[in-house]
Design an enzyme around this catalytic site. Structure first.
Site, PDB file in Angstrom:
ATOM      1  N   ASP A 157       0.836  -1.209   0.000  1.00 26.36           N
ATOM      2  CA  ASP A 157       0.000   0.000   0.000  1.00 26.36           C
ATOM      3  C   ASP A 157       0.871   1.259   0.000  1.00 26.36           C
ATOM      4  OD1 ASP A 157       0.885  -0.136   2.613  1.00 26.36           O
ATOM      5  OD2 ASP A 157      -1.092   0.166   3.529  1.00 26.36           O
TER       6      ASP A 157
ATOM      7  N   ASP B  45      -1.185  -6.116   0.052  1.00 20.82           N
ATOM      8  CA  ASP B  45      -1.457  -5.456   1.334  1.00 20.82           C
ATOM      9  C   ASP B  45      -2.938  -5.271   1.597  1.00 20.82           C
ATOM     10  OD1 ASP B  45       0.684  -4.933   2.999  1.00 20.82           O
ATOM     11  OD2 ASP B  45       1.292  -3.126   1.914  1.00 20.82           O
TER      12      ASP B  45
ATOM     13  N   GLU C 299       9.574  -4.026  10.231  1.00 13.88           N
ATOM     14  CA  GLU C 299      10.006  -2.756   9.651  1.00 13.88           C
ATOM     15  C   GLU C 299      10.591  -1.840  10.734  1.00 13.88           C
ATOM     16  OE1 GLU C 299       7.254  -0.959   6.935  1.00 13.88           O
ATOM     17  OE2 GLU C 299       8.358   0.926   6.856  1.00 13.88           O
TER      18      GLU C 299
HETATM   19  O1  KIV Z   1       3.688  -1.080   1.474  1.00 13.61           O
HETATM   20  C1  KIV Z   1       4.807  -1.609   1.330  1.00 13.61           C
HETATM   21  O2  KIV Z   1       5.450  -1.498   0.272  1.00 13.61           O
HETATM   22  C2  KIV Z   1       5.328  -2.350   2.463  1.00 13.61           C
HETATM   23  C3  KIV Z   1       6.778  -2.709   2.449  1.00 13.61           C
HETATM   24  C4  KIV Z   1       7.618  -1.506   2.446  1.00 13.61           C
HETATM   25  C5  KIV Z   1       7.122  -3.665   3.523  1.00 13.61           C
HETATM   26  O3  KIV Z   1       4.610  -2.637   3.373  1.00 13.61           O
END
Ligand code: KIV
Length: 265
Positions: free
Chosen positions: A42, A85, A183
């Site tokens: 996301d 996501d 993260e």
């Molecule tokens: O949204 C995303 O790209 C992520 C990664 C950076 C882990 O959650």
């Protein structure tokens, strides 16, 4: 890597590379690369649309980009593992809404979903897993909680916060998650959590002790501008190449050397 089973089997074996990407053309590059698996993150709201947060991503937007990435990665059954996501608050509207979001994302081509946090929605994660939807967790700096966290900051820096993250990682494994993104946590905590659970950890700013690493494709190619987080490494100077290419196109247009005979009908 084509499945979550292969993903899980890599724990303690070879490190896993994952790239966050959103578009068909990125997916074409990823299909030709040795990168193991793809996240439709996301972060597309910030990276593609210039939003200050990821809040603008909706289930429908995530599904549209998941479909574009899936088409770019090739035929179903042949393509790399795609994780999509769950966007902002999608895990907080109850089981039925979560099932609807998962259905959208899996119908678009994802084989799994990633959900930030666990406290207060462990039941949603367990329900999806029991329903046959593989779930990846995401702990530490969870961008959807940016306001509660007081900004994009390193998490788990004191013993109480570190213990909470360890507890959440164990709870995610207990709920059936097949892996988790960590993260922006200290290197030592990344190692500790990785050793404490039986599913792979994928780090982004979580040190070299994780079972794998993820970066946003635009970041690792140097295509983004502005503030660059400390955890980003530019693996190819595609941004510099793009700037040079645009300047060359402009100059060729101005001096009328483009188009040439071979580019004309
Ligand atoms: O949204 C995303 O790209 C992520 C990664 C950076 C882990 O959650």
């Amino acid at each position: 890597m084509k499945s979550v089973l292969e993903f899980r089997a890599r724990k303690g074996q070879a490190p896993i590379s994952m790239v966050s990407a959103y578009t068909h053309w990125e997916a074409r590059f990823l299909a030709e690369s040795p990168v193991d698996c793809v996240l439709v993150g996301d972060s597309l709201a910030t990276v593609l649309d210039g939003e200050p947060t990821t809040f603008a991503a909706t289930p429908e937007i995530m599904a549209r980009h998941t479909a574009a990435v899936a088409r770019g990665l090739g035929e179903p059954g042949q393509r790399k593992l795609i994780v999509a996501d769950f966007p902002f608050l999608a895990a907080r509207r109850g089981l039925a809404a979560a099932v609807d979001t998962a259905a959208l994302l899996l119908r678009a081509g994802a084989q799994a979903v990633k959900i930030e946090g666990i406290d207060g929605h462990a039941d949603v994660i367990a329900h999806l897993v029991e329903s046959g939807v593989p779930v990846m967790g995401h702990l530490g700096l969870t961008p959807q909680a940016v306001h509660a966290l007081g900004g994009y900051k390193v998490q788990g820096k004191n013993p109480v916060a570190a213990d909470a993250l360890l507890r959440q990682a164990r709870a995610l494994e207990a709920a059936g998650a097949f892996g988790l993104v960590l993260e922006c946590v200290p290197e030592a905590l990344g190692r500790e959590i990785t050793a404490a659970i039986g599913v792979p950890t994928i780090g982004i700013g979580a040190g070299a002790g994780c079972d794998g690493q993820v970066l946003v494709m635009a970041d690792l190619l140097g295509l983004t501008s502005g503030h660059r987080p400390r955890f980003v490494r530019e693996f190819a100077p595609a941004g510099a190449a793009a700037r040079a290419g645009l300047a060359a196109f402009h100059a060729a247009t101005v001096e009328r050397s483009f188009p040439g005979a071979a580019e004309s009908y």
